[in-house]
Design an enzyme around this catalytic site. Structure first.
Site, PDB file in Angstrom:
ATOM      1  CG  HIS A 179      -3.343  -1.634  -7.797  1.00  0.00           C
ATOM      2  ND1 HIS A 179      -2.544  -2.137  -7.341  1.00  0.00           N
ATOM      3  CD2 HIS A 179      -2.563  -0.063  -7.440  1.00  0.00           C
ATOM      4  CE1 HIS A 179      -2.237  -1.758  -6.302  1.00  0.00           C
ATOM      5  NE2 HIS A 179      -2.155  -0.693  -6.241  1.00  0.00           N
ATOM      6  CE  LYS A 224       0.721  -2.427  -7.589  1.00  0.00           C
ATOM      7  NZ  LYS A 224       2.082  -1.623  -7.177  1.00  0.00           N
TER       8      LYS A 224
END
Length: 233
Positions: free
Chosen positions: A131, A135
């Site tokens: 990600h 995040k």
């Protein structure tokens, strides 16, 4: 449909864009710096906030009898409380670790593959998720959902970010700039390997799925999942 946005970061802004394009109205945008919390005129609320705020947001909605869609991860220790609140107030609630329509199909395929591979113990199981660097939680909620799907159908009992024991699934979590989300489940032995991968090309799929779920839940009562929304069985 009148929508309250709980959390107005990148995902909140994307949800707003898609909701408006589908003819809906945004009547509230509540973020970390907001002082007003009046959502009483909303038909539904969509929560993409932060882990520390999610449960309070969900509680606010359920106590005001407003259906709520939550895509915030990292707060699930309080999920049973949210379910109890929903039942107490005869509300409507969906939590999903990922609202992408493709990812929810991916979840189903993951469980089907796990059932098959449970009969082939010579294969080791591992997972990787990638990600963007903003995040906050690791592993991702999507990765946890995938691991839980495997655990349901195999002799694995838990997931870990560390070196795995025999009954554990290792999840490797990577954070790389500008990666919306990539998840891979791998089964491997000395002879060959099988990999199942979902790659998000943008955040738009997550936002679209959340709006579709919001459209679906209005007028309903109960605790639901994206399986219900997509009729995946």
């Amino acid at each position: 449909m009148k929508i309250a946005l709980l959390g107005y970061g990148k995902m909140g802004k994307m949800i707003e864009k898609i909701a408006l394009s589908r003819g809906h109205e945004i009547i509230a945008k509540i973020d970390i710096n907001s002082t007003a919390t009046d959502i009483s005129k909303a038909d539904v609320a969509i929560d993409f906030s932060i882990p520390d705020a999610a449960f309070n947001n969900i509680t606010l909605c359920l106590e005001n009898r407003i259906p709520v869609i939550s895509g915030t991860t990292g707060w699930l220790d309080k999920y049973p409380e949210a379910v109890a609140l929903c039942k107490k107030h005869n509300g409507a609630f969906i939590y999903a670790s990922n609202y992408s329509l493709g990812v929810n199909i991916f979840f189903q395929i993951n469980e089907y593959l796990a059932k098959i591979m449970n009969n082939h113990s010579q294969y080791g199981i591992s997972m990787e998720e990638i990600h963007h660097t903003q995040k906050l939680d690791a592993p991702s909620g999507t990765a946890i959902t995938l691991a839980e799907g495997i655990i349901k159908h195999t002799d694995k009992t838990k997931w870990t970010l560390e070196d795995p024991k025999a009954d554990e699934i290792q999840i490797v979590a990577k954070r790389i700039d500008a990666v919306p989300g990539t998840h891979t489940v791998s089964y491997e032995n000395e002879i060959d390997s099988i990999s199942l991968t979902h790659t998000a090309n943008s955040r738009e799929g997550f936002a679209l799925g959340a709006v579709v779920a919001a459209e679906w839940i209005v007028g309903k009562q109960g605790v639901f999942t994206m399986k219900d929304v997509l009729n995946l069985g």
